[in-house]
Design an enzyme around this catalytic site. Structure first.
Site, PDB file in Angstrom:
ATOM      1  CG  HIS A   1      47.150 -55.956  51.020  1.00 20.87           C
ATOM      2  ND1 HIS A   1      48.085 -55.246  50.698  1.00 20.87           N
ATOM      3  CD2 HIS A   1      47.237 -57.128  50.389  1.00 20.87           C
ATOM      4  CE1 HIS A   1      48.659 -55.675  49.679  1.00 20.87           C
ATOM      5  NE2 HIS A   1      48.190 -57.029  49.432  1.00 20.87           N
TER       6      HIS A   1
ATOM      7  CE1 TYR B   1      45.456 -59.019  39.231  1.00 23.47           C
ATOM      8  CE2 TYR B   1      46.792 -57.662  37.530  1.00 23.47           C
ATOM      9  CZ  TYR B   1      45.669 -57.740  38.335  1.00 23.47           C
ATOM     10  OH  TYR B   1      44.554 -57.085  38.320  1.00 23.47           O
TER      11      TYR B   1
ATOM     12  CE  LYS C   1      53.068 -60.824  45.142  1.00 24.85           C
ATOM     13  NZ  LYS C   1      52.994 -60.320  46.543  1.00 24.85           N
TER      14      LYS C   1
ATOM     15  CD  GLN D   1      51.970 -58.245  42.405  1.00 20.55           C
ATOM     16  OE1 GLN D   1      52.679 -57.615  42.833  1.00 20.55           O
ATOM     17  NE2 GLN D   1      50.650 -58.664  43.062  1.00 20.55           N
TER      18      GLN D   1
ATOM     19  CE1 TYR E   1      45.968 -59.157  47.684  1.00 17.49           C
ATOM     20  CE2 TYR E   1      43.829 -59.773  47.030  1.00 17.49           C
ATOM     21  CZ  TYR E   1      44.826 -59.095  47.092  1.00 17.49           C
ATOM     22  OH  TYR E   1      44.657 -57.731  46.301  1.00 17.49           O
TER      23      TYR E   1
ATOM     24  CD  GLU F   1      52.819 -58.435  49.035  1.00 13.57           C
ATOM     25  OE1 GLU F   1      52.539 -59.868  49.377  1.00 13.57           O
ATOM     26  OE2 GLU F   1      52.177 -57.939  48.320  1.00 13.57           O
TER      27      GLU F   1
ATOM     28  NE  ARG G   1      40.318 -56.170  40.633  1.00 13.82           N
ATOM     29  CZ  ARG G   1      41.281 -56.602  41.562  1.00 13.82           C
ATOM     30  NH1 ARG G   1      42.290 -57.143  41.000  1.00 13.82           N
ATOM     31  NH2 ARG G   1      40.895 -56.883  42.661  1.00 13.82           N
TER      32      ARG G   1
ATOM     33  CB  THR H   1      59.513 -65.628  50.193  1.00 18.87           C
ATOM     34  OG1 THR H   1      58.962 -65.616  48.802  1.00 18.87           O
ATOM     35  CG2 THR H   1      58.650 -65.516  51.201  1.00 18.87           C
TER      36      THR H   1
ATOM     37  CG  ASP I   1      55.241 -62.323  48.988  1.00 16.10           C
ATOM     38  OD1 ASP I   1      56.010 -62.710  48.299  1.00 16.10           O
ATOM     39  OD2 ASP I   1      53.836 -62.103  48.756  1.00 16.10           O
TER      40      ASP I   1
ATOM     41  CD  GLU J   1      52.357 -62.024  52.825  1.00 14.75           C
ATOM     42  OE1 GLU J   1      52.159 -63.079  52.951  1.00 14.75           O
ATOM     43  OE2 GLU J   1      52.617 -61.537  51.572  1.00 14.75           O
TER      44      GLU J   1
HETATM   45 MN    MN Z   1      52.195 -61.749  49.780  1.00 14.32          MN
END
Ligand code: MN
Length: 405
Positions: free
Chosen positions: A128, A239, A248, A235, A123, A194, A137, A252, A228, A196
């Site tokens: 991001h 989470y 997730k 999620q 992460y 995602e 949040r 992938t 991803d 990556e």
């Molecule tokens: Mn990811």
């Protein structure tokens, strides 16, 4: 040789002599026989056949049906094989013999290039993590207090890592928006991507040992692109408190070509300036630059929706590997660790739809449609290139996937 000599490539080809990525392929003639291939231009070299032709001492590794034996052999062998390969492909004296070992890409099927052992997802983009923190949040600090002290990550599901081109089945699961009294069950309504970058471990370690940043090159074989796939509604509800799980683990995707680490040597860049003094095992102030200048493009149904810069990542792959093993966890050949969503500071540099549409509130305007999250039939492709030596460019190929209808 004619003017169509397949061993003579334009200097600016993304898969020229400075790249030489490894993959695994089969042909229509022998669909059950998987071979290691090296991409050269728009063709694939049969590496086992080349090893036989030139009596390579590494023939057993190169005739395997997966990259794992070669990956396990370690840095000295990787360097020797790459040196040989460069010679076999670029020396005019070999053209006549090597040309018949090349097959056009259009005539091969590419497979998952290695057996994935453990899969970890990090992460590492501050942009991001900050954007997601603001959305998930809204009442707290976007970055958690640990974020700039250690590379945050989680263990994913290696058995659902699939090669580019594999169709993605929309996952079912529980979702519950904050205002909903009880959770509902059904297909995800907020299916996302995602963008990556993945690092593939070759040389293993023993349980109880750790890998300092200085030993990164001894263990990491190469780099691929990763999508991803993420179900944001599943999620968001699941989470807390243990992190990503079913939102997730359904799939992938990885690109079929593993670019050797050495091919990216000219693309090394310093990571962003550290704002906290790091503990010694993570401190990289006096190290070789640990960032990589990869230019990523994300397309949705053929239209570019983002261009995330990998050079903006806060944590480097060497720091991630050091952190992943600092507790004595061993490495296995085939371990895959992904960077986390690559997002830069600008709105068009965001590597997922969650950020690009700000939680679905600002739809993307495509040529003939609007999108918040993925619809059935949508196809996403992530591609990338890096600067190479002599103004060349190193292509990482692409990872593509379509949501099943
Ligand atoms: Mn990811």
């Amino acid at each position: 040789m004619s003017a169509e000599n397949p061993l003579i490539l334009p200097e600016d080809h993304l898969f020229g002599r400075h790249n030489l990525p490894y993959g695994v392929y089969s042909t229509a003639d022998t669909p059950d026989r998987r071979r290691i291939g090296v991409r050269y231009g728009d063709r694939v070299l049969d590496l086992g056949a080349a090893a036989e032709l030139f009596a390579s001492p590494h023939i057993a590794l190169l005739r395997a049906g997966s990259l794992n034996p070669l990956m396990a052999a370690g840095r000295a062998v990787w360097t020797a094989v790459r040196t040989d390969l460069r010679l076999w492909l670029t020396s005019p004296t070999h053209h006549q013999q090597v040309a018949p070992l090349l097959t056009p890409l259009t005539e091969v099927t590419l497979h998952l290039p290695f057996e994935v052992a453990d899969y970890v997802d990090f992460y590492a983009s501050e942009h991001h993590a900050t954007n997601v923190g603001k959305m998930f949040r809204p009442d707290g600090e976007p970055l958690t207090p640990n974020w700039k002290r250690l590379p945050i990550g989680y263990h994913g599901r290696s058995g659902t890592v699939v090669v580019s081109g594999t169709e993605i089945v929309r996952p079912h699961g529980q979702r519950k928006a904050p205002a909903d009294p009880v959770p509902a069950f059904g297909p995800s309504q907020r299916l996302d991507i995602e963008a990556e970058v993945g690092f593939v471990v070759g040389a293993p370690t023993a349980l109880g040992s750790s890998v300092p940043q200085s030993a990164f090159r001894e263990h990491v074989f190469g780099v691929c692109l990763v999508n991803d796939w993420s179900a944001r509604d599943i999620q968001a509800w699941e989470y807390v408190p243990l992190g990503p799980f079913l939102g997730k683990s359904f799939a992938t995707s990885v690109s079929p070509w593993i670019t050797p680490l050495e091919a990216l040597d000219s693309a090394r860049v310093a990571p962003p300036e550290r704002t906290h003094q790091l503990l010694p095992y993570l401190d990289d102030a006096d190290s070789e630059p640990g960032g990589i200048d990869l230019r990523i493009t994300v397309t949705l149904n053929g239209q570019t929706i983002a261009e995330p810069p990998f050079s903006a990542m806060y944590w480097t792959a060497a720091q991630q590997l050091a952190h992943m093993t600092v507790n004595g966890a061993s490495l296995r050949t085939g371990d895959l660790f992904a960077s986390g969503t690559v997002s830069g500071p600008e709105p068009h540099q965001r590597g997922c739809l969650l950020e690009l549409t700000w939680g679905g509130r600002e739809p993307l305007e495509l040529a003939d449609a609007k999108r918040t999250f993925l619809e059935d039939g949508d196809e996403v492709t992530i591609s990338a290139w890096a600067p190479g030596p002599d103004a060349a460019r190193i292509g990482l190929g692409e990872v593509t996937g379509r949501v099943a209808c």
